[in-house]
Design an enzyme around this catalytic site. Structure first.
Site, PDB file in Angstrom:
ATOM      1  N   GLY A 157     -13.648   6.904  -8.470  1.00 35.67           N
ATOM      2  CA  GLY A 157     -12.355   7.416  -8.939  1.00 35.67           C
ATOM      3  C   GLY A 157     -11.220   7.200  -7.967  1.00 35.67           C
ATOM      4  N   THR A 205      -7.973   5.761  -6.634  1.00 33.66           N
ATOM      5  CA  THR A 205      -6.808   5.088  -7.235  1.00 33.66           C
ATOM      6  C   THR A 205      -5.867   4.514  -6.180  1.00 33.66           C
ATOM      7  OG1 THR A 205      -5.566   7.163  -7.364  1.00 33.66           O
ATOM      8  CG2 THR A 205      -6.871   6.548  -9.296  1.00 33.66           C
ATOM      9  N   HIS A 222      -8.441   8.160   2.290  1.00 28.59           N
ATOM     10  CA  HIS A 222      -7.822   9.494   2.323  1.00 28.59           C
ATOM     11  C   HIS A 222      -8.868  10.537   1.966  1.00 28.59           C
ATOM     12  CE1 HIS A 222      -7.304   7.805  -1.735  1.00 28.59           C
ATOM     13  NE2 HIS A 222      -7.432   9.030  -2.201  1.00 28.59           N
ATOM     14  N   CYS A 269       0.850  -1.199   0.000  1.00 20.63           N
ATOM     15  CA  CYS A 269       0.000   0.000   0.000  1.00 20.63           C
ATOM     16  C   CYS A 269       0.885   1.247   0.000  1.00 20.63           C
ATOM     17  CB  CYS A 269      -0.920  -0.006   1.221  1.00 20.63           C
ATOM     18  SG  CYS A 269      -1.815   1.551   1.428  1.00 20.63           S
TER      19      CYS A 269
HETATM   20  P1  AMP Z   1      -7.646   9.106  -5.310  1.00 17.94           P
HETATM   21  O1  AMP Z   1      -7.767   9.253  -6.803  1.00 17.94           O
HETATM   22  O2  AMP Z   1      -8.782   9.713  -4.551  1.00 17.94           O
HETATM   23  O3  AMP Z   1      -7.366   7.671  -4.900  1.00 17.94           O
HETATM   24  O4  AMP Z   1      -6.387   9.985  -4.902  1.00 17.94           O
HETATM   25  C1  AMP Z   1      -5.086   9.509  -4.819  1.00 17.94           C
HETATM   26  C2  AMP Z   1      -4.202  10.725  -4.764  1.00 17.94           C
HETATM   27  O5  AMP Z   1      -2.926  10.322  -4.339  1.00 17.94           O
HETATM   28  C3  AMP Z   1      -4.024  11.423  -6.124  1.00 17.94           C
HETATM   29  O6  AMP Z   1      -4.483  12.771  -6.030  1.00 17.94           O
HETATM   30  C4  AMP Z   1      -2.506  11.348  -6.363  1.00 17.94           C
HETATM   31  O7  AMP Z   1      -1.988  12.503  -6.979  1.00 17.94           O
HETATM   32  C5  AMP Z   1      -1.978  11.163  -4.949  1.00 17.94           C
HETATM   33  N1  AMP Z   1      -0.687  10.503  -4.859  1.00 17.94           N
HETATM   34  C6  AMP Z   1      -0.279   9.389  -5.496  1.00 17.94           C
HETATM   35  N2  AMP Z   1       0.983   9.070  -5.130  1.00 17.94           N
HETATM   36  C7  AMP Z   1       1.377  10.006  -4.234  1.00 17.94           C
HETATM   37  C8  AMP Z   1       2.582  10.239  -3.481  1.00 17.94           C
HETATM   38  N3  AMP Z   1       3.637   9.425  -3.569  1.00 17.94           N
HETATM   39  N4  AMP Z   1       2.632  11.315  -2.662  1.00 17.94           N
HETATM   40  C9  AMP Z   1       1.571  12.153  -2.564  1.00 17.94           C
HETATM   41  N5  AMP Z   1       0.406  11.979  -3.223  1.00 17.94           N
HETATM   42  C10 AMP Z   1       0.312  10.936  -4.055  1.00 17.94           C
HETATM   43 ZN    ZN Z   2      -2.444   1.428   3.561  1.00 20.22          ZN
END
Ligand code: AMP
Ligand code: ZN
Length: 112
Positions: free
Chosen positions: A91, A93, A98, A3
């Protein structure tokens, strides 16, 4: 468990932390959608809001307080948005709960 956000919590992957407590951490989103884009997460792994139970719902209240506090700290007095994406249609990812704190500009009026 593989994760990304658990690795950020453990420090295996670097992040720009802006808040940390015993149970919650907040850090800057790597791909910001607005001048302020912060992710606020529980320090324990839970997939999404869909997995919340009576035992774990307390952390979401703490996250709301952190969102309010960070909004003040980052001068979002004119307004902002707090969002959590759930599952594929939502959406999501990264499959660790979070909340996005987004602001610093006039945000789109579209909800979806
Ligand atoms: P979600 O689409 O709601 O799952 O948001 C996941 C978020 O995580 C996206 O806005 C990405 O830009 C962010 N994200 C992915 N990898 C990282 C990382 N290493 N550090 C900070 N944010 C990240
Ligand atoms: Zn986790």
């Amino acid at each position: 468990m593989d994760c990304l956000f658990c690795k950020i919590i453990s420090g295996d992957i670097p992040s720009q932390k802006v808040y940390e407590s015993e149970t919650v951490v907040a850090f800057k989103d790597i791909n910001p959608q607005a001048p302020v884009h912060i992710l606020i997460i529980p320090k324990f792994h839970i997939e999404s809001l869909a997995e919340i139970t009576e035992d774990t719902v307390g952390v979401t209240a703490e996250i709301m307080l952190v969102a309010k506090q960070l909004a003040q700290e980052f001068s979002l007095g004119n307004g902002y948005r707090v969002i959590t994406n759930i599952g594929d249609d939502g959406g999501q990812t990264v499959h660790h709960l979070h909340f996005h704190l987004i602001g610093g500009k006039k945000l789109s009026e579209q909800m979806c």
